[in-house]
Enzyme design. Structure first.
Site, PDB file in Angstrom:
ATOM      1  CE1 TYR A  63      -3.359  -2.902   0.301  1.00 53.03           C
ATOM      2  CE2 TYR A  63      -3.473  -2.255   2.757  1.00 53.03           C
ATOM      3  CZ  TYR A  63      -3.802  -3.350   1.635  1.00 53.03           C
ATOM      4  OH  TYR A  63      -4.710  -3.958   1.619  1.00 53.03           O
ATOM      5  N   PRO A 214     -15.809  -4.855   2.250  1.00 54.10           N
ATOM      6  CG  PRO A 214     -15.423  -4.138   4.498  1.00 54.10           C
ATOM      7  CD  PRO A 214     -14.851  -4.420   3.082  1.00 54.10           C
TER       8      PRO A 214
END
Length: 295
Positions: A63, A214
């Site tokens: 990341y 999610p």
């Protein structure tokens, strides 16, 4: 699935963690590449994560690359005793920000050491081996070679626990034959429910399941039915989507990400939202409709 208050914790390796954690991916720049637009704001979010009682952070050295791990170290080191940091290996970033597989033995070894250095740790709590398939979905194939490398790093004391990401049920079974698997991190949410059977199987085995995307990921969840349920219970649609996941199965650990303190608090508030059986039934109807459209 009747409405019920979700259990507050689940086992992750040798630790009990609160089921609502934090994903650090959004702390990097646009496209999860480069530094954040506001470094001080990113550091403030991480400090608020701890202030809110979150004890489970998901990250990766790809990341940025390196950005989120360096931010985590700057904001939180020395780390609280109860904090579990989970990272992923198996990828690297191209100069243009592209996501590239990196699963050779040398690449995996380097990734573990990069995570250790940038997080400032002597051992990593949990490392997920991330496999690559078609887009964000898994593809069948043996993971023995890659997982054996990670298991060797575990034997050296550099990794405490091992998980898998973007894998099929068959690959989970293969992985269990090589080493203990403490968590599986796959794409799953209210309308993307390919892993329903796998989640239940893992719950029976005491293994954590961690949904990525999610809230829909790059295509946020949108549904008139979801909005209607949210209005009825006095919450935002995204809070309802998180609460549904917590009530879906006791082994689900959530890692919603954000670069905003206000949004972080909103996500954490979803942890105490208790959906009724009627609300759950309405949400399951959305999921069933989405599945029929995909079919």
């Amino acid at each position: 699935m009747p409405g019920r208050s979700p259990s507050p914790t689940w086992r992750l390796g040798t630790r009990q963690v609160k089921r609502l954690g934090y994903g650090a991916m959004q702390l990097a720049g646009p496209g999860v590449f480069g530094p954040p637009k506001d470094r001080d704001a990113a550091l403030a979010v991480l400090r608020e994560v701890i202030a809110c009682g979150v004890d489970h952070i998901d990250t990766s050295d790809y990341y940025g690359p390196h950005v989120t791990n360096q931010l985590i170290r700057e904001a939180l080191s020395p780390y609280p005793d109860d904090l579990v940091i989970v990272t992923k290996i198996g990828a690297r970033r191209g100069a243009d920000g592209s996501w590239l597989p990196a699963t050779s033995p040398d690449a995996l070894w380097q990734a573990v050491h990069d995570n250790l250095r940038n997080l400032g740790l002597e051992a990593l709590d949990v490392v997920n081996l991330r496999l690559w398939g078609d887009g964000h979905g898994p593809a069948e194939g043996s993971l023995a070679a890659e997982l054996t490398v990670l298991a060797e790093l575990q034997q050296q004391g550099l990794v405490r626990h091992i998980g898998l990401s973007n894998v099929t049920a068959r690959q989970v079974g293969e992985g269990r034959g090589i080493c203990e698997i403490v968590c599986v991190q796959n794409h799953y949410n209210l309308v993307h429910r390919t892993d329903d059977a796998l989640i239940d199987e893992l719950a029976a085995a005491g293994t954590a399941y961690v949904p990525f995307f999610p809230l829909g990921g790059f295509s946020p969840l949108q549904s008139a039915g979801l909005t209607e349920v949210a209005a009825r219970v006095g919450a935002t649609p995204m809070q309802v989507a998180l609460a549904w996941l917590l009530q879906r199965a006791p082994n689900i650990l959530l890692i919603p990400g954000t670069g905003s303190v206000a949004h972080l608090r909103e996500n954490i508030a979803a942890g105490v939202l208790d959906l009724s059986g009627e609300a759950i039934a309405a949400l399951n109807t959305i999921a069933a409709g989405s599945a029929s459209v995909r079919a």
